[in-house]
Design a protein around this motif. Structure first.
Motif, PDB file in Angstrom:
ATOM      1  N   PRO A  25       3.981 -43.076  -6.523  1.00 20.75           N
ATOM      2  CA  PRO A  25       3.660 -41.819  -6.058  1.00 20.75           C
ATOM      3  C   PRO A  25       2.382 -40.787  -5.858  1.00 20.75           C
ATOM      4  CG  PRO A  25       4.868 -41.471  -8.298  1.00 20.75           C
ATOM      5  CD  PRO A  25       4.492 -42.681  -8.326  1.00 20.75           C
ATOM      6  N   PHE A  26       1.850 -41.478  -7.433  1.00 24.09           N
ATOM      7  CA  PHE A  26       0.467 -40.758  -7.285  1.00 24.09           C
ATOM      8  C   PHE A  26      -0.764 -41.676  -6.827  1.00 24.09           C
ATOM      9  CE2 PHE A  26       2.380 -38.961 -10.519  1.00 24.09           C
ATOM     10  CZ  PHE A  26       2.419 -38.166 -10.358  1.00 24.09           C
ATOM     11  N   LYS A  27      -1.966 -41.086  -5.969  1.00 27.11           N
ATOM     12  CA  LYS A  27      -3.359 -41.426  -5.661  1.00 27.11           C
ATOM     13  C   LYS A  27      -4.200 -42.098  -6.272  1.00 27.11           C
ATOM     14  CE  LYS A  27      -2.885 -39.750  -0.738  1.00 27.11           C
ATOM     15  NZ  LYS A  27      -3.632 -38.817  -0.007  1.00 27.11           N
ATOM     16  N   THR A  28      -4.261 -41.251  -7.597  1.00 26.77           N
ATOM     17  CA  THR A  28      -5.123 -41.543  -8.675  1.00 26.77           C
ATOM     18  C   THR A  28      -4.676 -41.973  -9.845  1.00 26.77           C
ATOM     19  OG1 THR A  28      -4.930 -38.888  -9.416  1.00 26.77           O
ATOM     20  CG2 THR A  28      -6.823 -40.057  -7.718  1.00 26.77           C
ATOM     21  N   ILE A  29      -3.763 -41.572 -10.076  1.00 26.96           N
ATOM     22  CA  ILE A  29      -2.755 -41.732 -11.951  1.00 26.96           C
ATOM     23  C   ILE A  29      -2.204 -43.704 -11.244  1.00 26.96           C
ATOM     24  CG2 ILE A  29      -1.099 -41.523 -13.615  1.00 26.96           C
ATOM     25  CD1 ILE A  29      -1.742 -38.415 -12.493  1.00 26.96           C
ATOM     26  N   LYS A  30      -2.438 -44.266 -11.711  1.00 28.93           N
ATOM     27  CA  LYS A  30      -2.261 -45.951 -12.309  1.00 28.93           C
ATOM     28  C   LYS A  30      -2.079 -46.413 -13.822  1.00 28.93           C
ATOM     29  CE  LYS A  30      -2.718 -46.165  -8.091  1.00 28.93           C
ATOM     30  NZ  LYS A  30      -1.858 -45.724  -6.926  1.00 28.93           N
ATOM     31  N   ALA A  78       6.731 -40.437 -17.864  1.00 31.76           N
ATOM     32  CA  ALA A  78       5.960 -40.904 -16.752  1.00 31.76           C
ATOM     33  C   ALA A  78       5.787 -42.629 -16.615  1.00 31.76           C
ATOM     34  CB  ALA A  78       4.759 -40.156 -18.225  1.00 31.76           C
ATOM     35  N   ASP A  79       5.876 -43.009 -17.316  1.00 35.70           N
ATOM     36  CA  ASP A  79       5.434 -44.054 -17.285  1.00 35.70           C
ATOM     37  C   ASP A  79       6.139 -44.414 -15.760  1.00 35.70           C
ATOM     38  OD1 ASP A  79       4.013 -44.617 -19.757  1.00 35.70           O
ATOM     39  OD2 ASP A  79       5.744 -45.752 -20.370  1.00 35.70           O
ATOM     40  N   ILE A  80       7.628 -44.424 -16.012  1.00 39.38           N
ATOM     41  CA  ILE A  80       8.651 -44.757 -15.297  1.00 39.38           C
ATOM     42  C   ILE A  80       8.507 -43.920 -13.846  1.00 39.38           C
ATOM     43  CG2 ILE A  80      11.369 -44.444 -14.573  1.00 39.38           C
ATOM     44  CD1 ILE A  80      11.999 -45.572 -17.118  1.00 39.38           C
ATOM     45  N   VAL A 101      -1.667 -41.499 -16.917  1.00 47.65           N
ATOM     46  CA  VAL A 101      -0.325 -41.547 -17.643  1.00 47.65           C
ATOM     47  C   VAL A 101      -0.638 -40.779 -18.358  1.00 47.65           C
ATOM     48  CG1 VAL A 101       1.883 -43.235 -17.929  1.00 47.65           C
ATOM     49  CG2 VAL A 101       0.301 -43.611 -15.898  1.00 47.65           C
ATOM     50  N   ASN A 102      -1.012 -41.151 -19.766  1.00 45.98           N
ATOM     51  CA  ASN A 102      -1.199 -40.221 -20.308  1.00 45.98           C
ATOM     52  C   ASN A 102      -1.024 -38.903 -20.775  1.00 45.98           C
ATOM     53  OD1 ASN A 102      -1.046 -40.741 -24.077  1.00 45.98           O
ATOM     54  ND2 ASN A 102      -3.360 -39.116 -23.293  1.00 45.98           N
ATOM     55  N   ASP A 103      -2.050 -38.685 -19.804  1.00 43.52           N
ATOM     56  CA  ASP A 103      -1.924 -37.106 -19.187  1.00 43.52           C
ATOM     57  C   ASP A 103      -0.952 -36.598 -19.072  1.00 43.52           C
ATOM     58  OD1 ASP A 103      -4.770 -36.838 -19.849  1.00 43.52           O
ATOM     59  OD2 ASP A 103      -4.927 -37.416 -18.196  1.00 43.52           O
ATOM     60  N   ASN A 126       1.840 -37.535 -19.871  1.00 43.67           N
ATOM     61  CA  ASN A 126       2.396 -37.276 -21.363  1.00 43.67           C
ATOM     62  C   ASN A 126       2.819 -36.410 -22.049  1.00 43.67           C
ATOM     63  OD1 ASN A 126       5.049 -40.361 -20.982  1.00 43.67           O
ATOM     64  ND2 ASN A 126       3.017 -41.719 -20.910  1.00 43.67           N
ATOM     65  N   GLN A 127       1.137 -35.936 -21.919  1.00 43.21           N
ATOM     66  CA  GLN A 127       1.468 -34.791 -22.040  1.00 43.21           C
ATOM     67  C   GLN A 127       2.012 -33.482 -21.980  1.00 43.21           C
ATOM     68  OE1 GLN A 127      -0.706 -34.601 -25.645  1.00 43.21           O
ATOM     69  NE2 GLN A 127      -0.638 -36.940 -25.165  1.00 43.21           N
ATOM     70  N   ILE A 128       2.094 -33.425 -20.668  1.00 40.76           N
ATOM     71  CA  ILE A 128       2.683 -32.400 -20.265  1.00 40.76           C
ATOM     72  C   ILE A 128       4.381 -32.685 -19.819  1.00 40.76           C
ATOM     73  CG2 ILE A 128       3.659 -31.294 -18.069  1.00 40.76           C
ATOM     74  CD1 ILE A 128       0.640 -30.911 -19.544  1.00 40.76           C
ATOM     75  N   LEU A 129       4.814 -34.085 -20.365  1.00 38.78           N
ATOM     76  CA  LEU A 129       6.766 -34.078 -19.861  1.00 38.78           C
ATOM     77  C   LEU A 129       7.074 -34.334 -21.453  1.00 38.78           C
ATOM     78  CD1 LEU A 129       6.390 -36.818 -17.553  1.00 38.78           C
ATOM     79  CD2 LEU A 129       6.418 -34.525 -16.946  1.00 38.78           C
ATOM     80  N   MET A 130       6.607 -34.633 -22.318  1.00 36.30           N
ATOM     81  CA  MET A 130       6.357 -34.840 -23.046  1.00 36.30           C
ATOM     82  C   MET A 130       6.067 -34.123 -24.557  1.00 36.30           C
ATOM     83  SD  MET A 130       8.809 -37.141 -23.290  1.00 36.30           S
ATOM     84  CE  MET A 130       9.433 -37.631 -24.412  1.00 36.30           C
TER      85      MET A 130
END
Length: 461
Positions: free
Chosen positions: A45-50, A104-106, A453-455, A457-461
């Motif tokens: 879904p993301f262009k920059t986040i892998k 975030a991973d999934i 993805v770590n960014d 995770n900081q928001i989601l978790m």
């Protein structure tokens, strides 16, 4: 968190697609919702986040064992690979591995988390998902028919009722490989924590200071056979650093002539962050105590400074390595599932998740500064359950447990993110909304840029 529809545009269906990482679900699908195509698409879904990928190079004829940063162990037997024509491969090969454990991973993976079971849509709750691939000279390779790769997959889930699935990219569907996969405690994590606890951290090095010509210095003539712990202070001069003038060597010149029978130096601070020491010297009749700091002069100072900087660098590296390993072990799952992979691809430990979100609001939402909702994707995050649900813009009902920590996240064009956060959700209780009531959620666009993805995770978790 932009997630595209998994279904062909030839069929127009109003559907709530749910990505479950822990224990969350949407309402039961209607007969219309169950008439979807069975083929799912993988769309990042993301262009920059892998998703981060870890790669390992090994000799095909010898195999090898690798441990990922999450603690998952990959066990590759010798002579495990063939080319597309079935010919045995030798020499260097590269095995790459991606893991998905958090919402975030999934979400970032774009991998569908639904299963069609006898025509019925089942939503997955995952205990861990991974993708494994292999290459030689940038060409795909295959696992030999009589071989398999072992994957000891770490997990946060202790339940024994998770099944093992493989995603068939041709059919666009998950295929069940095994039921009720055995789960065990992660002994590797236990061993890592024990090793970390036993790790010897070197003492913080003492930074030398130049002597102050205006003050007296104390040169300790120590019998190191009697006081071996004092040897590390050999060659160091000491100047008074206390606040009581009566304790200064200038006021106690007899300390330079007495034959002291006892000597000790202890840091004033346990962290040794102020470079001050308590000096204690004794005779049978007298005790002298004072706060001192170590000093040097001339070439001794220059050499000591150079030595200090080298020791400080090593000291800080050791502390950083210990802290990083502690954080890694903290994130590592407490449990492990032992799996086998007979071909490269995407695998998942999942179970079906029942419907337990009975509180529903007829909802709409607004995002500050955004108008076109057709380009937005909205996710409901339950922090308590470590779960995420994706809602299409035309979904009428928002379902959640008001007694848990919830938030809503909208993915905007340009990989920007807007939220209705956990505190906003808590305020809903004060509105005393009844089930089925209408409510418009007002999202706030976050100013920061998300690049990993770590960014997320900081928001989601």
């Amino acid at each position: 968190m932009k997630v595209s529809s998994f279904f062909s545009t030839k069929i127009i269906v109003v559907l709530i697609t749910v990505f479950l990482v822990s224990c969350s679900n949407s309402s039961k699908q209607s007969a219309t919702e169950q008439s979807v195509q069975t083929k799912r698409l993988i769309e990042e879904p993301f262009k920059t986040i892998k998703l981060p990928q870890q790669s390992y190079t090994l000799k095909a004829e010898t195999g090898g064992t690798f441990v990922t940063s999450t603690g998952t162990k990959i066990k590759i037997p010798q002579d495990a690979f063939v080319d597309k024509n079935g010919n045995k491969i030798t020499g260097d090969v590269t095995v790459s591995f991606k893991e998905m454990h958090t919402p975030a991973d999934i979400i970032a993976s774009g991998i569908p988390m639904q299963y069609i079971n006898n025509g019925k849509i089942e939503n997955f709750e995952s205990a861990g998902m991974f993708e494994i691939t292999g290459h030689k000279n940038n060409e795909p390779i295959e696992i030999a028919k009589d071989k398999s790769i072992g994957v000891d997959l770490v997990s946060m889930k202790q339940d024994k009722n998770f099944n093992y699935y493989e995603f068939d990219t041709t059919e666009g569907q998950w295929k069940e490989l095994a039921q009720n996969v055995a789960v065990a405690e992660n002994d590797n994590k236990k061993a890592g924590l024990k090793k970390l606890e036993a790790m010897v951290v070197p003492s913080k090095p003492i930074e030398p200071e130049k002597t102050d010509a205006s003050s007296l210095v104390v040169d300790l003539d120590v019998n190191y056979a009697l006081y071996p712990h004092m040897k590390e202070f050999s060659g160091i001069l000491w100047q008074y650093a206390g606040t009581d003038p009566a304790k200064a060597p200038e006021k106690n010149k007899d300390i330079f002539t007495a034959n002291w029978k006892y000597i000790d130096l202890e840091p004033v601070s346990e962290q040794m962050d102020n470079n001050l020491f308590n000096l204690t010297i004794k005779t049978a009749e007298k005790t002298y105590t004072a706060v001192m700091k170590p000093v040097l002069s001339g070439k001794k100072y220059e050499a000591a400074k150079k030595n200090f900087l080298a020791k400080k660098t090593q000291y800080l590296k050791t502390l950083e390595a210990r802290a990083n390993e502690g954080e890694r072990l903290k994130r590592e799952g407490d449990f492990m599932r032992v799996l086998e992979v007979e071909k490269f691809g995407i695998y998942n430990c999942d179970k079906y998740y029942g419907d337990n979100l009975t509180y529903a609001l007829e909802w709409d939402y607004e995002v500050d500064g955004a108008v076109d909702k057709s380009t937005q994707k909205v996710f409901h995050i339950c922090k308590t359950d470590n779960s995420v649900v994706y809602y299409y813009p035309n979904t009428k009902d928002l379902r959640f447990d008001p007694n848990k920590e919830n938030c809503l996240v909208a993915i905007l064009p340009g990989d920007k993110i807007a939220v209705f956060d956990y505190d906003d959700f808590k305020q809903l209780k004060s509105l005393r909304l009844t089930k089925g009531a209408k409510h418009t959620f007002e999202f706030k666009t976050l100013p920061q840029k998300f690049t990993s993805v770590n960014d997320l995770n900081q928001i989601l978790m």
